[in-house]
Design a protein around this motif. Structure first.
Motif, mmCIF file in Angstrom:
data_model
loop_
_atom_site.group_PDB
_atom_site.id
_atom_site.type_symbol
_atom_site.label_atom_id
_atom_site.label_comp_id
_atom_site.label_asym_id
_atom_site.label_seq_id
_atom_site.Cartn_x
_atom_site.Cartn_y
_atom_site.Cartn_z
ATOM 1 N N PHE A 110 0.823 -1.208 0.000
ATOM 2 C CA PHE A 110 0.000 0.000 0.000
ATOM 3 C C PHE A 110 0.861 1.264 0.000
ATOM 4 C CE2 PHE A 110 -2.305 3.342 2.322
ATOM 5 C CZ PHE A 110 -3.436 3.457 1.531
ATOM 6 N N LEU A 111 1.904 1.263 0.832
ATOM 7 C CA LEU A 111 2.760 2.443 0.946
ATOM 8 C C LEU A 111 3.663 2.634 -0.276
ATOM 9 C CD1 LEU A 111 3.841 2.223 4.708
ATOM 10 C CD2 LEU A 111 2.081 3.697 3.698
ATOM 11 N N MET A 112 4.028 1.533 -0.925
ATOM 12 C CA MET A 112 4.927 1.617 -2.075
ATOM 13 C C MET A 112 4.210 2.025 -3.359
ATOM 14 S SD MET A 112 8.038 1.254 -1.295
ATOM 15 C CE MET A 112 8.598 1.205 -2.996
ATOM 16 N N THR A 113 2.897 1.846 -3.419
ATOM 17 C CA THR A 113 2.178 2.134 -4.654
ATOM 18 C C THR A 113 2.316 3.584 -5.111
ATOM 19 O OG1 THR A 113 0.605 0.341 -4.213
ATOM 20 C CG2 THR A 113 -0.050 1.977 -5.838
ATOM 21 N N ARG A 151 1.064 2.359 -15.408
ATOM 22 C CA ARG A 151 1.193 0.922 -15.153
ATOM 23 C C ARG A 151 2.240 0.711 -14.043
ATOM 24 N NH1 ARG A 151 0.744 0.395 -21.183
ATOM 25 N NH2 ARG A 151 2.981 0.785 -21.298
ATOM 26 N N LEU A 152 2.827 -0.484 -14.006
ATOM 27 C CA LEU A 152 3.910 -0.836 -13.066
ATOM 28 C C LEU A 152 3.443 -1.063 -11.631
ATOM 29 C CD1 LEU A 152 7.085 1.282 -13.992
ATOM 30 C CD2 LEU A 152 6.679 -1.145 -14.358
ATOM 31 N N GLY A 153 2.125 -1.051 -11.379
ATOM 32 C CA GLY A 153 1.643 -1.302 -10.017
ATOM 33 C C GLY A 153 2.115 -2.637 -9.475
ATOM 34 N N GLY A 154 2.394 -3.564 -10.384
ATOM 35 C CA GLY A 154 2.882 -4.877 -9.958
ATOM 36 C C GLY A 154 4.194 -4.801 -9.207
ATOM 37 N N LEU A 155 4.938 -3.738 -9.442
ATOM 38 C CA LEU A 155 6.206 -3.554 -8.737
ATOM 39 C C LEU A 155 5.959 -3.352 -7.240
ATOM 40 C CD1 LEU A 155 9.188 -3.515 -9.441
ATOM 41 C CD2 LEU A 155 9.047 -1.042 -9.763
ATOM 42 N N ALA A 156 4.906 -2.627 -6.893
ATOM 43 C CA ALA A 156 4.546 -2.430 -5.478
ATOM 44 C C ALA A 156 4.114 -3.759 -4.854
ATOM 45 C CB ALA A 156 3.432 -1.397 -5.363
ATOM 46 N N ILE A 157 3.352 -4.558 -5.614
ATOM 47 C CA ILE A 157 2.937 -5.877 -5.139
ATOM 48 C C ILE A 157 4.160 -6.751 -4.887
ATOM 49 C CG2 ILE A 157 1.709 -8.000 -5.777
ATOM 50 C CD1 ILE A 157 -0.214 -6.260 -7.418
ATOM 51 N N PRO A 208 -6.832 -0.807 -3.243
ATOM 52 C CA PRO A 208 -7.482 0.514 -3.247
ATOM 53 C C PRO A 208 -7.116 1.367 -4.462
ATOM 54 C CG PRO A 208 -6.618 0.019 -1.067
ATOM 55 C CD PRO A 208 -6.114 -1.053 -1.976
ATOM 56 N N TYR A 209 -5.936 1.160 -5.022
ATOM 57 C CA TYR A 209 -5.499 1.924 -6.188
ATOM 58 C C TYR A 209 -5.964 1.294 -7.507
ATOM 59 C CZ TYR A 209 -2.274 4.036 -2.823
ATOM 60 O OH TYR A 209 -1.736 4.685 -1.748
#
Length: 373
Positions: A23-26, A55-61, A209-210
């Motif tokens: 959540f914090l990294m997104t 894009r790139l949200g997968g990096l936060a995951i 949430p994002y």
């Protein structure tokens, strides 16, 4: 079955740490995506969004998942091989999200990533025989075990990627599948698998949430392929590997939605004389949209289907085939009734209006087609 309190504590902690970090990294990853130009621009009818979205949200995951794994999971040689393959998949996804790569290059790199765990003990050696009339209880793969394992990992990696077409869909379905594996691992007292799945669930939920409609960020190929890869490799550790306990159909139930959608897409494309890798707008989620459902309704419908399959898998592992079949049938009936209660009126009214409009203009196209184009 009595559950180990210490294992439950580790599972909860792994989930919460992954959730918070993801959540914090997104927002950080979102800023990075803008800087490197990893933006999804709506340039064709397959895309449901109307404005450019990073894009790139997968990096936060991935970061949330890795922090949790490094804190709570013993890094065995098998786990090391899985994580090494995951890093390759994520690097490939990041590059692809920034600059579109050729499909064949991605496929080759995915095979390399899958081969690492497949040759380091994360292997499907055998599974229970689906033919209940056969005298052989198990199919032993022998020399085919490594190729079969690589095929499974690459197939599931791409299956999850293919269903990533609506806000929150791939993320939510992956979270549901991971939760199912988590429950089964707890029931089977498989501590490593349970903690890894808890970390994956937490990482997905932290990004949610994002990613829910209207999405502020997409996970991109980085996230979708990473989730598919981890689900595939951990299903081998927690499901196929213990074939004496777990039925042949369990992993196929848990991952049933992406598997069905991919198989249907390949058959459809081949039947139309197209390459199996040819992108189109006929996936399950597209069809639900064309039927008149909103994005939120379509995603909720597919969540329910995935949850039904997952619950059926849990019942199958604990109660046997008969109970699982009855449970599956009962849940399907409940889902159909619920769907008719929740949104039958608006869909029927919308389709009726479209039909009336088409009749007035003398057209005969199928109602709902190209509604979102």
């Amino acid at each position: 079955m009595r559950l180990d309190n210490q294992l439950i504590a580790y599972v909860v902690l792994a989930l919460l740490v992954a959730l918070v970090v993801s959540f914090l990294m997104t927002p950080v990853v979102k800023t990075f995506a803008y800087k490197v130009g990893a933006i999804d621009v709506p340039k064709d009818a397959r895309r449901m969004h109307k404005v450019p979205i990073p894009r790139l949200g997968g990096l936060a995951i991935f970061i949330g998942f890795m922090v949790s794994i490094l804190l709570f999971v013993p890094i065995t040689s098998e786990m090391k091989s899985i994580l090494l393959g995951a890093v390759i998949i994520v690097v490939l996804g990041v590059v692809d999200d920034i600059m579109a790569l050729p499909a064949m290059l991605k496929f080759v790199v995915q095979i390399v990533a899958a081969a690492i765990p497949a040759t380091h003990g994360v292997t499907i050696l055998a599974f229970s025989n689906p033919n209940i009339f056969s005298d052989n209880l198990y199919w032993v793969l022998g020399s085919l075990s490594v190729p079969f394992t690589i095929l499974w990992i690459v197939a599931i990696t791409n299956s999850v990627n293919l269903i990533d077409g609506l806000d929150g869909l791939a993320n939510g379905v992956s979270a549901i599948s991971a939760t199912t594996m988590l429950v089964i691992a707890l029931l089977a007292s498989e501590a490593q698998v349970a903690i890894v799945m808890a970390a994956l669930v937490g990482a997905c939920v932290g990004f949610m949430p994002y990613n829910l409609n209207p999405a502020k960020m997409f996970m991109g190929d980085t996230g979708a392929t990473f989730l598919g890869y981890i689900l595939a490799t951990m299903s081998i550790q927690g499901l196929f590997k213990y074939y004496a306990v777990i039925s042949f159909v369990v992993p196929f139930l848990i991952l049933g939605l992406p598997i069905f959608d991919t198989a249907f897409a390949f058959i459809r494309r081949i039947a139309h004389g197209q390459s199996p890798m040819h992108a189109d707008r006929s996936h399950i989620h597209h069809r639900l949209i064309d039927m008149g459902l909103s994005q939120k309704q379509a995603v909720a419908t597919l969540y329910v289907i995935s949850a039904i399959l997952g619950l059926s898998a849990v019942v199958l592992t604990t109660g046997g085939e008969e109970k699982a079949m009855l449970f599956f049938a009962a849940l399907c009936i409940v889902a159909v009734v619920a769907a008719r209660v929740v949104f039958p009126k608006e869909v029927k009214e919308e389709l009726h209006e479209e039909l009336e409009e088409l009749k007035e203009h003398g057209h005969h196209e199928e109602p709902g087609k190209d509604k979102e184009a």
